[in-house]
Design an enzyme around this catalytic site. Structure first.
Site, PDB file in Angstrom:
ATOM      1  N   SER B 203       0.703  -1.276  -0.065  1.00 20.70           N
ATOM      2  CA  SER B 203       0.114   0.199   0.087  1.00 20.70           C
ATOM      3  C   SER B 203       0.876   1.337  -0.008  1.00 20.70           C
ATOM      4  CB  SER B 203      -0.699  -0.024   1.241  1.00 20.70           C
ATOM      5  OG  SER B 203      -1.493   1.064   1.519  1.00 20.70           O
ATOM      6  N   HIS B 205       0.073   4.531   1.333  1.00 23.59           N
ATOM      7  CA  HIS B 205      -0.099   5.448   2.222  1.00 23.59           C
ATOM      8  C   HIS B 205       0.891   5.152   3.538  1.00 23.59           C
ATOM      9  CE1 HIS B 205      -3.421   3.996   4.872  1.00 23.59           C
ATOM     10  NE2 HIS B 205      -3.107   3.068   3.950  1.00 23.59           N
ATOM     11  N   CYS B 326     -12.931   1.029  22.025  1.00 23.67           N
ATOM     12  CA  CYS B 326     -13.408   1.613  23.320  1.00 23.67           C
ATOM     13  C   CYS B 326     -14.481   0.623  24.079  1.00 23.67           C
ATOM     14  CB  CYS B 326     -13.932   2.967  23.140  1.00 23.67           C
ATOM     15  SG  CYS B 326     -15.658   2.820  22.915  1.00 23.67           S
TER      16      CYS B 326
END
Lengths: 393, 380
Positions: B203, B205, B326
């Site tokens: 990839s 990025h 979370c």
């Protein structure tokens, strides 16, 4: 072809001498709901509100979508307008319904002749319209008992109108006719639904949100605002109030007995909300509680939070199951937002074993910590306000 | 905009676009022809595209004809796995992978399970990685695909990818070997041909290139079925007009990445510094295995929830990633697979590096974490 919306108000019709006032509020809400779509002319006559766009390229589909959410409307129709002339009515019917009728098998015609000076009687209007439709659409047969489509021709004060199938409105009462109340909103599934339900009864909303950065994030706040702008599609603009709650919440976690922390936190939230409510001319609080849903919502726990304030607290979801609540939240478009996984005030310091049968005098003793009154005052002083408008999320 | 005072330690999520890639993106904006067009403008674009392909091929020491451009890691993983399984489904129904792959692999596997394939998810052992013995045990003659990441994206665990082809051959399995190298591409030497990798995901990025572009290496002779249908672009395997602007940025980022060893050494220095300083505390545990990528450090400050720590650091313009979702979300499948208890999983944060980080930033991070530890209320 010129189209209009014919809006039938619901319960308002029963309001006797106050009816005009209710209607005026409804018209104002309709205007607000259609804001940004272009100029419309709105008038009322014979318990119908007429919404006529002045532009030909008015986005009628969007208008229908928005009107569906306006409380105080029982049903409405999207209709073609023409002169009160039988030939014109027939021409309009064929032209207006040319993209609908080829896909149907059976139909009937209904006529409403509110203008009694119109030369043809209702049955004659039906007959002529029916004949014209049969002549133009060979796929159709008349079925007066169980038609696939009902074509309605209304001859009223100003014009004649042709439409099919009434659209159900949101029901309820126009927002602004039911007083003002403050909803406590965390970002879960329940509170937006509770807000929606009170708005449905005409209540104007202020929303109080408690945030504890860095335990809660900007995203959690944005989530709540997004939820409110979805609810605002129904309720109209909402007065949003952000309360910085970190200090109080940290003190509760540090100073109070663990099994009572959630309950004590809720009592502080209620007390602060009551002040915010009063400052904003609200006469009641709203919460999304439902009996027994979580430890802080047992009857004894609710009794403990309830007596933290002296104004009425409305809990429209009190007798509902989670599934029923979820169903409404899906309907009003808040469910997906509600389930985004950000921490909020109610999830950060959850005790392992919260008390389900708290005793109020214990709670009142336990909730006092150093500087608690100052902290409450400070939180209220640092409240931040923002007006939340409807936007499509 | 990144201010000088900010410390960005979330490089495994994504990296900042480098100057060279930004310039290449802008430059490619002037190439307006469709690379498939026969006229001159098309030829210009096509040359730029093929140059970029060569650049990636050079980095992987492979042939340009083995490189297929995609929209990024997720698409490459999907295309490789579904394409390989499609080609080999007559030879078996079994797939072997690890329990802590990236969601792009895990969820593709779940999809294939629904389609009737048998997927074996190998669990990491106490050392934090999956040993080659586990692969040897799982792979059989019915196995048609082995998919294994080179470096785990949450803990930095290093997987034995050099040995997997040997295991496949030892078991006389017809399986292809797919490797998701998103977290190690350019950071560590990688030559799919020498490592026996048939399909490899990379990839842009993660190496300071633009988001929205990646590539899949498909070894010559390896047959994968396309899952998108259209024109002849990318040999018909990934049709659609190529995003030349992004691809040119990708290519420039590769040239600008710099010396792999030098970068890794720099990151290792920062990582060791943070690790040494923080592991001295009783309530801080390191979640990254001993042998892990120099670019990733995962740790838990016990009692401080990941999201709380993330926002605390954010207030000081320090950016990390929460190693786990979370309380409201599902716990991370990676940390669950590692068998961490809830307290440890709930408080995991991932600190991930790039050549842009330095020791000054590291010290700021260390101080901030200690500050958070001392001032935040801990959950019980």
């Amino acid at each position: 072809m010129k189209e209009v919306l014919l809006i039938k108000n619901g319960e308002i019709a029963l309001k006797g001498l106050n009816r005009a006032t209710f209607e005026d509020v409804l018209i104002k809400n309709i205007k607000n709901a259609l804001k940004g779509l272009g100029l419309v002319e709105i008038k009322k006559a014979q318990s119908t509100i007429y919404v006529s766009p002045t532009n030909d390229d008015y986005d009628m589909n969007e208008a229908v979508k928005r009107i569906k959410k306006v409380f105080g409307i029982a049903a409405f129709s999207r209709a073609a307008v023409c002169e009160k002339d039988m030939a014109k009515i027939l021409e309009t019917t064929v032209k207006y319904l040319k993209d609908t009728l080829p896909f149907k098998k059976t139909f009937k015609v209904e006529a409403k002749r509110a203008d009694k000076s119109f030369p043809l009687k209702s049955p004659e209007i039906c007959r002529e319209t029916g004949a014209k439709v049969l002549e133009n659409f060979h796929n159709l047969k008349v079925d007066v008992h169980n038609p696939e489509v009902t074509i309605t021709v209304e001859v009223r004060d100003f014009n004649a109108y042709v439409h099919i199938d009434q659209i159900s409105g949101a029901g309820g009462m126009p927002v602004g006719t039911g007083g003002k109340a403050a909803i406590l909103i965390s970002g879960g599934i329940d509170s937006p639904v509770a807000a929606y339900m009170l708005a449905k009864r005409g209540v104007n909303l202020t929303a109080v949100h408690f945030a504890s950065p860095p335990y809660t994030s900007e995203r959690a706040e944005k989530k709540v605002k997004d939820l409110l702008s979805t609810v605002a599609g129904y309720s109209g603009p909402i007065n949003f109030c952000y309360i910085p709650f970190t200090k109080i919440q940290e003190s509760i976690a540090r100073e109070c007995p663990e099994d009572l922390t959630t309950l004590i936190m809720r009592r502080y939230m209620m007390k602060i909300s009551q002040v915010i409510a009063k400052n904003n001319n609200c006469d009641a609080l709203i919460t999304g509680e439902s009996i027994g849903q979580v430890a802080s919502q047992t009857m004894k726990a609710i009794a403990c939070t309830d007596c933290a304030v002296d104004m009425p607290v409305f809990r429209p979801l009190i007798g509902m199951d989670k599934e029923e609540i979820v169903k409404i939240s899906r309907k009003i478009g808040t469910f997906e937002l509600s389930t985004l996984p950000y921490e909020d005030c109610c999830t950060v310091f959850t005790p392992k074993h919260p008390k389900t049968k708290p005793n109020i005098s214990d709670v009142e003793k336990a909730e006092v910590f150093e500087n608690c009154d100052e902290m409450v005052k400070e939180a209220i002083e640092n409240a931040r306000y923002e007006k939340i408008y409807y936007k499509e999320i | 905009m990144l201010l000088i005072t900010e410390a960005y330690f979330d490089n495994s999520s994504t990296t900042f676009l480098c100057k060279e890639a930004k310039e290449a993106v802008l430059a490619a904006c002037d190439y307006n022809g469709n690379p498939s067009s026969l006229h001159r403008l098309g030829t210009f674009s096509s040359e730029l595209l093929e140059n970029a392909r060569k650049q990636i091929a050079k980095a992987l020491k492979c042939s340009a004809s083995e490189i297929y451009f995609t929209s990024g890691g997720t698409e490459s993983d999907n295309a490789a796995i579904i394409g390989a399984v499609g080609a080999l489904k007559r030879r078996g129904k079994k797939i072997v992978t690890t329990a802590f792959e990236h969601s792009a692999v895990i969820n593709t596997m779940k999809h294939l399970e629904n389609e009737g394939f048998e997927v074996v998810y190998l669990k990491p052992d106490e050392s934090g990685t999956v040993p080659i013995s586990a692969f040897l045990e799982a792979i059989d003659q019915n196995t048609i695909l082995v998919s294994c990441m080179s470096v785990n994206n949450e803990t930095g665990a290093v997987l034995p990818i050099e040995l997997i082809k040997k295991a496949i051959e030892a078991k006389n399995s017809p399986a292809y070997f797919h490797c998701d190298a998103t977290q190690s591409f350019l950071k560590y030497p990688l030559c799919p041909e020498n490592s026996g990798i048939d399909l490899l995901t990379v990839s842009a990025h993660k190496i300071h290139g633009p988001k929205g572009v990646g590539a899949l290496y498909v070894k010559k002779g390896v047959r994968v079925l396309p899952r998108t249908f259209g024109g002849e672009q990318e040999n018909g395997f990934r049709p659609g007009t190529e995003p030349l602007i992004l691809i040119n940025g990708f290519s420039a980022a590769i040239s600008a990445f710099g010396d792999a060893k030098e970068n890794a050494r720099k990151c290792a220095l920062i990582k060791d510094h943070i690790k040494t300083k923080l592991e001295a505390f009783d309530d801080i545990v390191i979640n990254s295995p001993k042998k892990s990528s120099d670019y990733i450090l995962n740790l838990s400050v016990l009692g401080v929830r990941s999201e709380t720590m993330l926002h605390f650091l954010e207030q000081k313009n320090i950016y990390v990633s929460s190693g786990s979702a979370c309380a409201k979300g599902k716990p991370s499948h990676v940390l669950t697979a590692l068998g961490f208890d809830k307290a440890r999983a709930d408080s995991a944060i991932r600190i991930s590096f790039s050549k842009n980080n330095d020791l000054v930033q590291a010290d700021r991070l260390i101080d901030a974490i200690i500050d958070a530890k001392n001032s935040l209320i801990k959950s019980k």
